[in-house]
Design a protein around this motif. Structure first.
Motif, short mmCIF file in Angstrom:
data_model
loop_
_atom_site.label_atom_id
_atom_site.label_comp_id
_atom_site.label_asym_id
_atom_site.label_seq_id
_atom_site.Cartn_x
_atom_site.Cartn_y
_atom_site.Cartn_z
N ARG A 104 3.85 -3.37 -9.34
CA ARG A 104 4.73 -3.11 -8.20
C ARG A 104 4.33 -3.88 -6.94
NH1 ARG A 104 5.76 3.02 -7.27
NH2 ARG A 104 7.64 2.21 -6.27
N ALA A 105 3.10 -4.36 -6.90
CA ALA A 105 2.64 -5.10 -5.71
C ALA A 105 2.48 -6.59 -6.00
CB ALA A 105 1.34 -4.51 -5.19
N ARG A 111 0.83 -1.20 0.00
CA ARG A 111 0.00 0.00 0.00
C ARG A 111 0.87 1.25 0.00
NH1 ARG A 111 -3.99 1.13 -2.34
NH2 ARG A 111 -4.98 -0.81 -1.63
N ASP A 112 1.99 1.23 0.73
CA ASP A 112 2.92 2.36 0.71
C ASP A 112 3.44 2.60 -0.70
OD1 ASP A 112 2.65 2.74 3.41
OD2 ASP A 112 4.56 1.81 3.95
N GLU A 131 -4.25 6.20 -2.64
CA GLU A 131 -5.32 6.27 -3.65
C GLU A 131 -4.99 5.44 -4.89
OE1 GLU A 131 -8.06 7.72 -2.79
OE2 GLU A 131 -7.13 8.38 -0.91
N GLY A 132 -3.86 4.74 -4.88
CA GLY A 132 -3.45 3.97 -6.04
C GLY A 132 -4.26 2.69 -6.21
N ILE A 161 12.05 1.12 1.45
CA ILE A 161 13.09 1.92 2.10
C ILE A 161 13.41 3.17 1.29
CG2 ILE A 161 15.43 1.90 3.05
CD1 ILE A 161 13.33 0.08 4.46
N GLU A 162 13.27 3.07 -0.02
CA GLU A 162 13.60 4.21 -0.88
C GLU A 162 12.51 5.28 -0.89
OE1 GLU A 162 11.86 2.47 -5.10
OE2 GLU A 162 14.00 2.33 -4.69
N LEU A 163 11.38 5.04 -0.23
CA LEU A 163 10.27 5.99 -0.28
C LEU A 163 10.49 7.22 0.58
CD1 LEU A 163 7.23 3.52 -0.14
CD2 LEU A 163 8.27 4.58 -2.16
#
Length: 212
Positions: A119-120, A77-78, A83-84, A162-164
């Protein structure tokens, strides 16, 4: 032992080394703990060694499969955003809420049609294999899932977060705190801990010649 790792009631009461071996996982950090050390003891030692990647690895093999999938979904979800939209993430979340054959079939369907850049996708993969076999048919139920695949998916997608930002340490703490909350029976909805920047003093202006 750190109180941060107390009361992990969802974690099996087995030596950490046994859980790692069962998932075919290895810690990169060398620890001076006995082979019988519990998960909490190993997490404490890893925290002291400042080894957050291995802490996430340890937690990934310690959570039960359904809880591990939910942890992966929190990270997903992150990555997708509040809203994605992600069919893989939605199907995996639905399986966690109702881990039955219909929800698993939906997970398989979205896996079969997912964009290669989804991505998920790790969330869906974790959900599909969480029952521990290759499928729900009579023959597939007898075939074990790949060793450690649920843990590997959860580990992988949490590392991707981690890169977020806002900083690697804040993201490591969030992933770890979520897993610990889930291990205590919570829903993993914890706040991102962001350290306040240190206040800087305004340097005094040097006196100039003739200044009164």
């Amino acid at each position: 032992m750190s109180q941060r790792f107390a009361d992990l009631k969802k974690v099996p009461e087995q030596p950490a080394a046994r859980l790692l071996a069962a998932a075919n996982a290895v810690l990169e950090t060398k620890l001076s703990v006995p082979a019988s050390a519990s998960v909490a003891q190993v997490l404490t030692a890893l925290e002291e060694a400042q080894a957050p990647v291995d802490m996430i690895r340890m937690l990934s093999v310690s959570l039960p499969p359904r809880e591990c999938v939910w942890w992966a979904c929190c990270a997903g979800r992150d990555i997708i955003g509040a809203e994605g939209q992600s069919a893989c993430l939605s199907a995996a979340e639905a399986w966690v809420f109702e881990p039955n054959a219909d929800k698993r079939a939906r997970v398989q369907a979205v896996m079969d049609t997912a964009n290669p850049n989804e991505r998920a996708s790790l969330c869906a993969t974790a959900a599909f294999y969480a029952p521990g076999n290759m499928g729900d048919s009579e023959d597939l139920q007898k075939m074990p899932a790949p060793v450690g695949i649920v843990a590997a998916c959860a580990f992988g997608i949490n590392i991707q977060t981690i890169e977020l930002g806002p900083s690697p340490q804040a993201r490591f703490d969030l992933a770890i705190d979520r897993a610990l909350d889930i291990a205590r029976g919570g829903n993993g909805k914890v706040e991102l801990r962001v350290s306040e920047p240190a206040a800087t003093e305004t340097p005094q202006q040097p006196e100039t010649e003739g200044q009164s």
